[in-house]
Enzyme design. Structure first.
Site, PDB file in Angstrom:
ATOM      1  N   ASP A  77      95.462  27.706 131.334  1.00 56.70           N
ATOM      2  CA  ASP A  77      96.491  28.412 132.101  1.00 56.70           C
ATOM      3  C   ASP A  77      97.898  28.369 131.513  1.00 56.70           C
ATOM      4  OD1 ASP A  77      94.268  27.987 133.651  1.00 56.70           O
ATOM      5  OD2 ASP A  77      95.342  27.164 135.363  1.00 56.70           O
ATOM      6  N   ARG A  82      96.435  22.924 144.743  1.00 57.69           N
ATOM      7  CA  ARG A  82      96.957  22.869 143.380  1.00 57.69           C
ATOM      8  C   ARG A  82      97.735  24.130 143.005  1.00 57.69           C
ATOM      9  NH1 ARG A  82      91.415  22.697 143.167  1.00 57.69           N
ATOM     10  NH2 ARG A  82      90.311  24.590 142.501  1.00 57.69           N
ATOM     11  N   ASP A  83      98.357  24.045 141.830  1.00 54.16           N
ATOM     12  CA  ASP A  83      99.011  25.175 141.150  1.00 54.16           C
ATOM     13  C   ASP A  83     100.230  25.693 141.914  1.00 54.16           C
ATOM     14  OD1 ASP A  83      96.744  24.872 139.572  1.00 54.16           O
ATOM     15  OD2 ASP A  83      95.681  26.520 140.540  1.00 54.16           O
ATOM     16  N   GLU A 105      93.276  29.967 143.387  1.00 58.12           N
ATOM     17  CA  GLU A 105      93.973  29.231 142.348  1.00 58.12           C
ATOM     18  C   GLU A 105      95.184  30.031 141.869  1.00 58.12           C
ATOM     19  OE1 GLU A 105      91.059  26.538 139.866  1.00 58.12           O
ATOM     20  OE2 GLU A 105      90.465  28.631 139.631  1.00 58.12           O
TER      21      GLU A 105
END
Length: 497
Positions: A54, A188-189, A252
């Site tokens: 990513d 997350r993220d 995500e």
């Protein structure tokens, strides 16, 4: 294989301090072999070796573009998740810089520094860049990644270095756990933005048996955060899988930003990347989608956006491999960054995509082999390298076939009766102002195609041997114009320096 599948495949053997056992078996591939690998791209960003995924926190700071990305310093497979770092004057030519963030053995990121965002804030008469990222530790009792014994929290680091080479971490997470009372499927993220004097953060998540979502937080100072609500939610498809991202239970890499008078939300799930445009209510801070679709129909995942020096919204995405783990180990590298794409919204809220116009500075004056008859154009891209632009005629069918050794990599077809394009087994309607057009680049083992600024498709392809074969493009139907160029490399050794 997406990044969560790699995590699942390797998390059982993650060693202390977040070092994957897979790294012990890394294949030693020397620079000569890497530089000679014809499948390595010549004008895409990737590290000199090893695994990447990513994009993280791309930012324009102090006159340069900085790209951070998920990286394994030890091997060409997933593991040891760190933030690697490259800088550029133009988003095209890149300089490798030292790895920015690595796991801290006794810290909240001991099992990995996962994806996140950056932001610039005034500090001490100058500017400081903060990075907000997901830290991961081993904790079976409080796991947030299902069946993997890993707990996620949101962590903070900052840099006062003009080149962002050195970073300092806050010892404790700024968000140690998800909101109470939610049966989440991941956490997350983080994505950061400023709104009306406050900082907003959305975190990728999902509710068990309900669907993916983005959780919204607000802060006055980037350190103390209040949970508000899910800013947007999706739907579970009802399938039962070990990875909630594969069935829509988890989002995500959400990204929320203002664009042309509206807001755009991007998120990754179901092995695809989706976009929605709509409104963000300033009072309730709830996002109402009005239009949406797929961001890319092919091998493109976990994207992140930034503003460039001219205020344009730039999109970056991870282009993963489509080959075995053994093949990646043998090659010594895995994954690359997409070329920069400029985003804008049409008046009706449709997302428009074009490759960065400045990429034309890489075009070579040397012509490419082309034959043309009344009904067909055939082009050859020697050694899997080249750029093509093509415009069709309204009301006439158009078909583009990209082939390698007679095997089709990608087919693009304009359907005049529907005023739509069919690509990668999907049809997308064009609005009345758009004629069929194609912008396509081929680089070693990758095709990036943008059709009528409406749909994108990224495709990987592979071959044997030490020489890249020619890629052939057949165009039939109502062709108005075709142009093609060789594309110059951004380094002289394919190691991107």
């Amino acid at each position: 294989m997406n990044r969560r599948q790699f995590l699942q495949a390797t998390s059982a053997v993650l060693a202390h301090q977040g070092l994957a056992h897979a790294a012990i078996h890394a294949v030693d591939v020397n620079e000569t072999s890497l530089a000679r690998d014809p499948r390595r791209p010549q004008f895409h960003l990737l590290p000199a070796k090893n695994w990447m995924n990513d994009p993280n926190g791309p930012i324009y700071f102090n006159g340069r573009y900085h790209m951070f990305f998920q990286y394994n310093p030890q091997a060409a497979v997933w593991g040891n998740m760190s933030w690697n770092h490259a800088a550029s004057p133009d988003m095209i030519h890149w300089e490798h810089l030292p790895v920015a963030l690595v796991p801290t053995s006794d810290g909240p990121d001991s099992a990995g520094c996962f994806s996140g965002s950056t932001i610039t804030v005034p500090h001490g008469g100058g500017q400081r860049v903060y990075a907000l990222y997901t830290g991961v530790v081993h904790d079976k009792q409080n796991e947030t990644i299902r069946n993997e014994g890993l707990r996620e929290s949101q962590c903070l680091a900052w840099s006062d270095d003009p080149m962002l080479r050195t970073w300092q971490k806050q010892a404790e997470p700024i968000l140690p756990r998800p909101p109470q009372g939610l049966h989440i499927t991941g956490f997350r993220d983080p994505c950061l933005l400023e709104q009306d004097g406050s900082y907003l953060m959305i975190v990728g998540s999902g509710i068990n048996s309900v669907g993916g979502c983005a959780l919204l937080y607000r802060s006055p100072d980037l350190k103390q955060w209040d949970y508000l609500h899910p800013i947007a939610t999706g739907s579970w498809n009802g399938a039962v899988s070990s990875n909630p991202v594969d069935d829509g239970e988890m989002w995500e890499c959400p990204d929320l930003f203002a664009l042309d008078g509206k807001f755009v939300l991007i998120y990754s799930t179901l092995r695809r990347v989706f976009w929605q445009s709509g409104t963000l209510d300033p009072a309730t801070l709830r996002f109402t989608p009005e239009k949406g679709g797929l961001l890319d129909l092919g091998d493109f995942y976990a994207p992140k956006t930034q503003l460039d020096a001219n205020g344009r919204r730039i999109l970056w995405g991870w282009i993963p491999e489509k080959r075995s783990e053994a093949a990646m180990r043998e090659a010594g590298w895995s994954g690359m960054m997409s070329l920069p794409r400029v985003l804008r919204l049409s008046p009706d809220g449709t997302l428009r995509i074009q490759l960065l116009p400045e990429l034309k500075t890489l075009r070579s004056d040397a012509g490419l082999p082309m034959t043309r008859s009344r009904a067909e154009v055939t082009l050859t891209l020697p050694v899997a390298n080249g750029e093509i632009t093509c415009k069709g005629k309204r009301g006439q069918p158009l078909h583009v076939s990209i082939q390698l050794a007679g095997n089709e990599i990608l087919s693009i077809e304009y359907l005049p009766g529907l005023h739509a394009v069919r690509m990668a087994d999907r049809e997308v309607a064009l609005d009345e102002t758009h004629f069929p057009s194609l912008h396509l680049l081929v680089d070693g083992s990758i095709v990036e195609a943008i059709v009528s600024e409406t749909m994108a498709c990224t495709k990987r392809f592979y071959y044997d041997g030490d020489l890249a074969p020619d890629v052939t493009i057949h165009i039939t139907g109502g062709v108005d114009s075709v142009e093609c160029w060789k594309v110059r490399p951004i380094s002289n050794d394919r190691l991107t320096t």
